[in-house]
Design an enzyme around this catalytic site. Structure first.
Site, PDB file in Angstrom:
ATOM      1  N   CYS A 119       0.829  -1.228   0.000  1.00  0.00           N
ATOM      2  CA  CYS A 119       0.000   0.000   0.000  1.00  0.00           C
ATOM      3  C   CYS A 119       0.854   1.265   0.000  1.00  0.00           C
ATOM      4  O   CYS A 119       0.368   2.340  -0.346  1.00  0.00           O
ATOM      5  CB  CYS A 119      -0.937  -0.002   1.188  1.00  0.00           C
ATOM      6  SG  CYS A 119      -1.888  -1.513   1.300  1.00  0.00           S
ATOM      7  N   HIS A 259      -3.839   6.804   2.479  1.00  0.00           N
ATOM      8  CA  HIS A 259      -4.239   5.465   2.010  1.00  0.00           C
ATOM      9  C   HIS A 259      -5.610   5.112   2.605  1.00  0.00           C
ATOM     10  O   HIS A 259      -5.838   5.269   3.803  1.00  0.00           O
ATOM     11  CB  HIS A 259      -3.181   4.454   2.439  1.00  0.00           C
ATOM     12  CG  HIS A 259      -3.567   3.045   2.169  1.00  0.00           C
ATOM     13  ND1 HIS A 259      -4.088   2.646   0.954  1.00  0.00           N
ATOM     14  CD2 HIS A 259      -3.535   1.932   2.955  1.00  0.00           C
ATOM     15  CE1 HIS A 259      -4.346   1.346   1.005  1.00  0.00           C
ATOM     16  NE2 HIS A 259      -4.024   0.894   2.207  1.00  0.00           N
ATOM     17  N   ASN A 289     -10.215  -0.776  -0.299  1.00  0.00           N
ATOM     18  CA  ASN A 289      -8.764  -0.624  -0.198  1.00  0.00           C
ATOM     19  C   ASN A 289      -8.128  -1.100  -1.510  1.00  0.00           C
ATOM     20  O   ASN A 289      -8.137  -2.292  -1.806  1.00  0.00           O
ATOM     21  CB  ASN A 289      -8.283  -1.459   0.989  1.00  0.00           C
ATOM     22  CG  ASN A 289      -6.785  -1.395   1.210  1.00  0.00           C
ATOM     23  OD1 ASN A 289      -6.039  -0.933   0.349  1.00  0.00           O
ATOM     24  ND2 ASN A 289      -6.345  -1.870   2.352  1.00  0.00           N
TER      25      ASN A 289
HETATM   26  O1  UT7 Z   1      -3.971  -1.700   3.392  1.00  0.00           O
HETATM   27  C1  UT7 Z   1      -3.093  -2.383   4.204  1.00  0.00           C
HETATM   28  C2  UT7 Z   1      -3.351  -2.051   5.573  1.00  0.00           C
HETATM   29  N1  UT7 Z   1      -4.546  -2.733   6.029  1.00  0.00           N
HETATM   30  C3  UT7 Z   1      -5.240  -2.172   6.980  1.00  0.00           C
HETATM   31  O2  UT7 Z   1      -4.922  -1.082   7.386  1.00  0.00           O
HETATM   32  C4  UT7 Z   1      -6.378  -2.959   7.578  1.00  0.00           C
HETATM   33  C5  UT7 Z   1      -6.361  -2.769   9.086  1.00  0.00           C
HETATM   34  N2  UT7 Z   1      -7.366  -3.515   9.798  1.00  0.00           N
HETATM   35  C6  UT7 Z   1      -8.702  -3.254   9.707  1.00  0.00           C
HETATM   36  O3  UT7 Z   1      -9.117  -2.436   8.932  1.00  0.00           O
HETATM   37  C7  UT7 Z   1      -9.634  -3.967  10.657  1.00  0.00           C
HETATM   38  O4  UT7 Z   1      -8.876  -4.612  11.655  1.00  0.00           O
HETATM   39  C8  UT7 Z   1     -10.573  -4.994   9.969  1.00  0.00           C
HETATM   40  C9  UT7 Z   1     -11.598  -4.272   9.137  1.00  0.00           C
HETATM   41  C10 UT7 Z   1      -9.748  -5.937   9.103  1.00  0.00           C
HETATM   42  C11 UT7 Z   1     -11.303  -5.833  11.027  1.00  0.00           C
HETATM   43  O5  UT7 Z   1     -12.046  -4.956  11.875  1.00  0.00           O
HETATM   44  P1  UT7 Z   1     -11.994  -5.160  13.447  1.00  0.00           P
HETATM   45  O6  UT7 Z   1     -12.906  -4.194  14.042  1.00  0.00           O
HETATM   46  O7  UT7 Z   1     -10.544  -5.084  13.849  1.00  0.00           O
HETATM   47  O8  UT7 Z   1     -12.609  -6.594  13.618  1.00  0.00           O
HETATM   48  P2  UT7 Z   1     -11.969  -7.884  14.280  1.00  0.00           P
HETATM   49  O9  UT7 Z   1     -10.925  -8.456  13.392  1.00  0.00           O
HETATM   50  O10 UT7 Z   1     -11.583  -7.577  15.710  1.00  0.00           O
HETATM   51  O11 UT7 Z   1     -13.206  -8.848  14.295  1.00  0.00           O
HETATM   52  C12 UT7 Z   1     -14.370  -8.549  15.092  1.00  0.00           C
HETATM   53  C13 UT7 Z   1     -15.441  -9.583  14.771  1.00  0.00           C
HETATM   54  C14 UT7 Z   1     -14.927 -11.012  14.760  1.00  0.00           C
HETATM   55  O12 UT7 Z   1     -15.970 -11.847  15.279  1.00  0.00           O
HETATM   56  P3  UT7 Z   1     -15.897 -12.395  16.789  1.00  0.00           P
HETATM   57  O13 UT7 Z   1     -14.624 -13.175  16.869  1.00  0.00           O
HETATM   58  O14 UT7 Z   1     -15.887 -11.194  17.650  1.00  0.00           O
HETATM   59  O15 UT7 Z   1     -17.124 -13.217  16.887  1.00  0.00           O
HETATM   60  C15 UT7 Z   1     -14.752 -11.315  13.302  1.00  0.00           C
HETATM   61  O16 UT7 Z   1     -14.873 -12.670  13.002  1.00  0.00           O
HETATM   62  O17 UT7 Z   1     -15.939  -9.317  13.439  1.00  0.00           O
HETATM   63  C16 UT7 Z   1     -15.907 -10.549  12.713  1.00  0.00           C
HETATM   64  N3  UT7 Z   1     -15.707 -10.228  11.294  1.00  0.00           N
HETATM   65  C17 UT7 Z   1     -16.719 -10.076  10.445  1.00  0.00           C
HETATM   66  N4  UT7 Z   1     -18.049 -10.126  10.589  1.00  0.00           N
HETATM   67  C18 UT7 Z   1     -18.804  -9.918   9.520  1.00  0.00           C
HETATM   68  C19 UT7 Z   1     -14.538 -10.044  10.650  1.00  0.00           C
HETATM   69  N5  UT7 Z   1     -14.776  -9.758   9.351  1.00  0.00           N
HETATM   70  C20 UT7 Z   1     -16.115  -9.785   9.208  1.00  0.00           C
HETATM   71  C21 UT7 Z   1     -16.968  -9.564   8.109  1.00  0.00           C
HETATM   72  N6  UT7 Z   1     -18.301  -9.650   8.314  1.00  0.00           N
HETATM   73  N7  UT7 Z   1     -16.483  -9.282   6.880  1.00  0.00           N
END
Ligand code: UT7
Length: 332
Positions: A119, A259, A289
């Site tokens: 990125c 980004h 993204n």
């Molecule tokens: O471009 C390169 C750099 N990349 C980034 O900067 C990305 C950085 N990270 C993020 O943007 C976020 O961490 C994410 C969007 C990837 C994830 O968001 P989050 O708020 O950190 O969610 P999480 O990973 O802590 O997951 C929370 C919950 C989980 O369920 P449980 O374990 O609490 O039951 C996940 O399984 O959300 C669930 N989850 C989803 N639910 C519905 C994760 N992805 C999804 C989804 N739909 N697509």
């Protein structure tokens, strides 16, 4: 590494973008994985993403953005001395995407190479182009950020597949004669965090094998929360460092083109920098993204619709796999 030039040597002469026509909404993805429009919108700010058509390849999109940037600059391909492409999704592992772009644009025997900084690839490319122009080794450089991420996603992994989109953005850089141009750039990498965002298989460490392909080892793997925290911290510090190196005050920054990975990251970076979110060029809702393409696409949109004007100061910052990150301050 930081570079600063109170008297800039390199200026943006034109911007361009190419985004594929096909649009995939969050609701469309509800049919693909266990997700919801509400979750994606609330946790990321993404509503849609564009996806390349069957048969369309990375170098097609890159060449489209490059042509648009050359046209905006009022230049021809024969004016170019160098082509740099930031991408982690080239048409094939070798040759470089840049060599295919050179051929598609019809450029003759000028050097062309790829940058693998995910990125941050566009910021890395702009920084390298600036060095070529400052040293007198190039007058005119095409820098492209392009990704065709939809083909390297695991469409069974809801934690990654909903986040990304395809597209390309480009700038033509040339010599500065009027005080406008690149005032400062900052580049960083922390390889100790390499495992936070990577494609494990397909290289020397883990060549393609059918067993690994079954486990999607050749697709994007990410520890989202780890990358999130690193992004907020490092985008803030790199932005602060670039503004300081540019000799400007933070109040002199007219626009931030960051980004577009997650709206919550942008919100937190804006708060930490003390900038209102209204200074940010935002298009994550439309494209998701697009990795190295996200900054040049957003820049081109804001230049063409008249938000970013000549003489204004623009701060850019990006972070991605590596972990690599960087920032730049540019007077348009
Ligand atoms: O471009 C390169 C750099 N990349 C980034 O900067 C990305 C950085 N990270 C993020 O943007 C976020 O961490 C994410 C969007 C990837 C994830 O968001 P989050 O708020 O950190 O969610 P999480 O990973 O802590 O997951 C929370 C919950 C989980 O369920 P449980 O374990 O609490 O039951 C996940 O399984 O959300 C669930 N989850 C989803 N639910 C519905 C994760 N992805 C999804 C989804 N739909 N697509």
């Amino acid at each position: 590494m930081n570079t600063a030039a109170i008297s800039p040597k390199t200026r943006i002469l034109g911007t361009g973008r190419y985004v594929p026509e096909k649009v995939v909404s969050n609701v469309d993805l509800e049919k693909v994985v266990d997700t919801s429009d509400a979750w994606i919108t609330e946790r990321t700010g993404i509503r849609r993403r564009h996806m390349a058509a069957d048969g369309e390849v990375t170098s097609d999109m890159a060449a489209g953005a490059g042509r648009a940037a050359l046209q905006a600059a009022g230049l021809n391909v024969a004016d170019l001395d160098l082509i740099i492409v930031g991408t982690v999704t080239p048409d094939s592992p070798t040759p470089s995407c840049a060599s295919l772009v050179q051929q598609k644009l019809g450029a003759e025997e000028i050097p062309a190479f790829d940058i693998s900084a995910a990125c941050a690839g566009f910021i890395y490319g702009v920084t390298i182009a600036d060095q070529f122009i400052r040293s007198g080794n190039a007058n005119c450089v095409l820098v492209i950020g392009v990704e065709l991420l939809s083909r390297i996603l695991n469409w069974g992994d809801r934690t990654t597949c909903v986040l990304f989109g395809d597209g390309a953005g480009a700038v033509v850089l040339g010599q500065s004669k009027n005080g406008a141009g690149i005032l400062a750039t900052q580049l960083f990498t922390d390889g100790s965090l390499a495992g936070a965002l990577h494609i494990p298989a397909g290289g020397s460490a883990e060549p393609y094998q059918s067993e690994g392909i079954g486990r999607q080892r050749h697709k994007v793997h990410m520890s989202g929360s780890e990358v999130f925290k690193t992004a907020v911290k490092n985008l803030t510090s790199a932005s602060t460092a670039a503004v300081k190196a540019s000799g400007l005050k933070s109040t002199d920054i007219d626009w931030v083109v960051a980004h577009q990975a997650n709206m919550r990251i942008l919100d937190q970076v804006a708060t930490r920098l003390g900038f209102p979110l209204s200074k940010f060029v935002l298009n994550i809702e439309e494209y998701g993204n697009t990795s190295s393409a996200s900054i040049p696409i957003a820049l081109d949109e804001a230049v063409r619709d008249g938000r970013i004007k000549s003489g204004q100061n623009v701060l850019m910052c990006a972070l991605g796999a590596g972990i690599s990150w960087g920032s730049a301050v540019v007077r348009m």
